[in-house]
Design a protein around this motif. Structure first.
Motif, PDB file in Angstrom:
ATOM      1  N   GLY A 212      -4.428  -9.975   8.057  1.00 30.91           N
ATOM      2  CA  GLY A 212      -4.973  -9.288   6.892  1.00 30.91           C
ATOM      3  C   GLY A 212      -6.459  -9.027   7.021  1.00 30.91           C
ATOM      4  N   SER A 213      -7.199 -10.027   7.506  1.00 30.27           N
ATOM      5  CA  SER A 213      -8.640  -9.860   7.718  1.00 30.27           C
ATOM      6  C   SER A 213      -8.916  -8.800   8.766  1.00 30.27           C
ATOM      7  CB  SER A 213      -9.259 -11.193   8.151  1.00 30.27           C
ATOM      8  OG  SER A 213      -9.117 -12.171   7.140  1.00 30.27           O
ATOM      9  N   ALA A 214      -8.130  -8.818   9.854  1.00 31.99           N
ATOM     10  CA  ALA A 214      -8.330  -7.851  10.936  1.00 31.99           C
ATOM     11  C   ALA A 214      -8.027  -6.431  10.469  1.00 31.99           C
ATOM     12  CB  ALA A 214      -7.439  -8.219  12.130  1.00 31.99           C
ATOM     13  N   LEU A 215      -6.978  -6.266   9.679  1.00 27.88           N
ATOM     14  CA  LEU A 215      -6.624  -4.933   9.183  1.00 27.88           C
ATOM     15  C   LEU A 215      -7.712  -4.378   8.259  1.00 27.88           C
ATOM     16  CD1 LEU A 215      -2.796  -5.269   8.479  1.00 27.88           C
ATOM     17  CD2 LEU A 215      -3.893  -3.753  10.142  1.00 27.88           C
ATOM     18  N   LEU A 216      -8.265  -5.233   7.399  1.00 27.90           N
ATOM     19  CA  LEU A 216      -9.337  -4.782   6.505  1.00 27.90           C
ATOM     20  C   LEU A 216     -10.565  -4.369   7.307  1.00 27.90           C
ATOM     21  CD1 LEU A 216     -10.520  -4.371   3.698  1.00 27.90           C
ATOM     22  CD2 LEU A 216     -11.117  -6.810   3.657  1.00 27.90           C
ATOM     23  N   GLY A 217     -10.967  -5.211   8.250  1.00 23.94           N
ATOM     24  CA  GLY A 217     -12.113  -4.873   9.083  1.00 23.94           C
ATOM     25  C   GLY A 217     -11.865  -3.631   9.914  1.00 23.94           C
ATOM     26  N   GLY A 218     -10.642  -3.491  10.446  1.00 20.71           N
ATOM     27  CA  GLY A 218     -10.293  -2.326  11.250  1.00 20.71           C
ATOM     28  C   GLY A 218     -10.314  -1.036  10.455  1.00 20.71           C
ATOM     29  N   ALA A 219      -9.858  -1.099   9.205  1.00 19.78           N
ATOM     30  CA  ALA A 219      -9.851   0.090   8.353  1.00 19.78           C
ATOM     31  C   ALA A 219     -11.279   0.567   8.066  1.00 19.78           C
ATOM     32  CB  ALA A 219      -9.117  -0.215   7.043  1.00 19.78           C
ATOM     33  N   ILE A 220     -12.155  -0.371   7.763  1.00 14.20           N
ATOM     34  CA  ILE A 220     -13.556  -0.016   7.477  1.00 14.20           C
ATOM     35  C   ILE A 220     -14.251   0.504   8.729  1.00 14.20           C
ATOM     36  CG2 ILE A 220     -15.797  -0.893   6.721  1.00 14.20           C
ATOM     37  CD1 ILE A 220     -14.232  -3.004   5.067  1.00 14.20           C
ATOM     38  N   GLY A 221     -14.106  -0.238   9.835  1.00  8.87           N
ATOM     39  CA  GLY A 221     -14.796   0.130  11.068  1.00  8.87           C
ATOM     40  C   GLY A 221     -14.334   1.453  11.648  1.00  8.87           C
ATOM     41  N   SER A 222     -13.010   1.705  11.640  1.00  6.75           N
ATOM     42  CA  SER A 222     -12.501   2.957  12.208  1.00  6.75           C
ATOM     43  C   SER A 222     -12.917   4.156  11.374  1.00  6.75           C
ATOM     44  CB  SER A 222     -10.979   2.892  12.335  1.00  6.75           C
ATOM     45  OG  SER A 222     -10.365   2.687  11.078  1.00  6.75           O
ATOM     46  N   LEU A 223     -13.014   3.979  10.054  1.00  5.71           N
ATOM     47  CA  LEU A 223     -13.485   5.068   9.194  1.00  5.71           C
ATOM     48  C   LEU A 223     -14.939   5.396   9.497  1.00  5.71           C
ATOM     49  CD1 LEU A 223     -13.004   6.997   6.806  1.00  5.71           C
ATOM     50  CD2 LEU A 223     -13.728   5.140   5.285  1.00  5.71           C
ATOM     51  N   LEU A 224     -15.760   4.360   9.655  1.00  6.76           N
ATOM     52  CA  LEU A 224     -17.175   4.582   9.979  1.00  6.76           C
ATOM     53  C   LEU A 224     -17.327   5.241  11.348  1.00  6.76           C
ATOM     54  CD1 LEU A 224     -18.736   1.194   8.793  1.00  6.76           C
ATOM     55  CD2 LEU A 224     -18.945   3.416   7.672  1.00  6.76           C
ATOM     56  N   GLY A 225     -16.594   4.731  12.335  1.00 10.05           N
ATOM     57  CA  GLY A 225     -16.745   5.227  13.693  1.00 10.05           C
ATOM     58  C   GLY A 225     -16.232   6.636  13.896  1.00 10.05           C
TER      59      GLY A 225
END
Length: 245
Positions: free
Chosen positions: A205-218
Motif C-alpha cells: 500500500g505504501s509503495a503504490l501510494l508513493g508510486g502513484a505520486i512519483g510517476s505523475l510528477l515524473g
C-alpha cells in the motif's frame, strides 16, 4: 514486526517508491535496502522486492504510457530476451559477494556520468541494432532475476549514455521493462513467495501510494534537469546499497 519499527519502514517504502517512480523505476534496490536497514531476514529480500517492484512498475508504466512517452520500437528487442533470462535468474541462487560489488560500481559510475551531463537540451537519438539490443536484454534479464531488481536501473543509464532514447521515453521503456522482468523473476522464484512477510500488504500500500505520486510528477510535471538529478540520486543510492549492505 512491532509497530514502532513498522511505521518508519512503511514511510521509507513510500519514499523509495516515490523517488524511483519519478524516473520510471520500480524501486526494488531501494526496498532491499529498507528491508536490510530494519534487519529483516535476507531470504525475504528477493520475493518481497520483486512483488513491490511489480506493483509500482505497473502504475508507473500506466502513467508514462498515458503521457505519450512509450516507444514500442525501443522496448521490444530488450524485452524479448530479458524475460526468459529473468525467469532463469529468478530460479537460480548465486552468492552475492561477486555480483553485488561489481554492479554497485557500475551504478555509481553511471550516476556520476549522468550528473556531469549538464546539457538537458534534446539530443539526436538512434535506436541500437537488433543484435546488440537482444544481447543486452538477455544480460540485464539474467542480472535482474539473480539480484531481485527489475533491470530498469541498469537499462535507463545505458539507453541515455548511448543516446538510444530521450529521457522521458527511456523512463517509459524502463518502467515496462521492470514490470515484465519482475513478473518473470517472481515466477522463477515461486518457491520464495512463501517467504513474503505478513506485513507485505502494508508495504504494498505504501509503495503504490508513493508510486502513484512519483510517476505523475515524473511523467508530466518535473523538468528534464530535475529528472536527471533524481535519476543520478537513485543510481547513487542503489550503488552504495549494493556495496555496503
Amino acid at each position: 514486526m512491532i509497530l514502532q519499527l513498522l511505521i518508519p519502514m512503511l514511510f521509507c517504502t513510500l519514499l523509495v517508491a516515490l523517488l524511483y517512480s519519478c524516473v520510471g523505476h520500480g524501486g526494488a534496490s531501494g526496498y532491499i535496502a529498507v528491508l536490510a536497514l530494519f534487519s529483516v531476514s535476507p531470504e525475504v529480500f528477493k520475493p518481497t522486492a520483486l512483488t513491490l517492484n511489480l506493483l509500482v512498475a505497473g502504475i508507473t508504466t500506466w502513467s508514462f504510457f498515458r503521457a505519450g512517452h512509450f516507444s514500442w520500437r525501443l522496448f521490444w528487442p530488450f524485452a524479448a530476451t530479458s524475460i526468459p533470462f529473468s525467469f532463469l535468474g529468478g530460479y537460480l541462487t548465486l552468492p552475492a559477494h561477486i555480483y553485488r560489488p561489481l554492479v554497485g560500481v557500475v551504478l555509481l559510475l553511471s550516476a556520476s556520468r549522468l550528473l556531469l551531463q549538464k546539457n538537458a537540451a534534446p539530443v539526436r537519438t538512434t535506436p541500437p541494432s537488433l543484435p546488440v539490443a537482444l544481447v543486452i536484454g538477455a544480460a540485464l534479464g539474467l542480472l535482474s532475476g539473480l539480484t531481485g531488481v527489475g533491470g530498469g536501473i541498469f537499462l535507463s543509464p545505458l539507453l541515455l549514455l548511448c543516446k538510444w532514447g530521450e529521457l522521458r521515453e527511456v523512463s517509459a521503456v524502463a518502467a515496462l521493462f521492470i514490470l515484465v522482468n519482475s513478473c518473470a523473476g517472481l515466477l522463477g522464484h515461486l518457491s520464495g513467495v512463501q517467504a513474503i512477510p505478513s506485513y507485505a500488504p502494508l508495504m504494498a500500500g505504501s509503495a503504490l501510494l508513493g508510486g502513484a505520486i512519483g510517476s505523475l510528477l515524473g511523467s508530466r510535471h518535473l523538468p528534464v534537469p530535475t529528472i536527471m538529478r533524481v535519476l543520478s540520486l537513485v543510481l547513487t543510492i542503489a550503488g552504495f546499497k549494493l556495496l555496503l549492505v
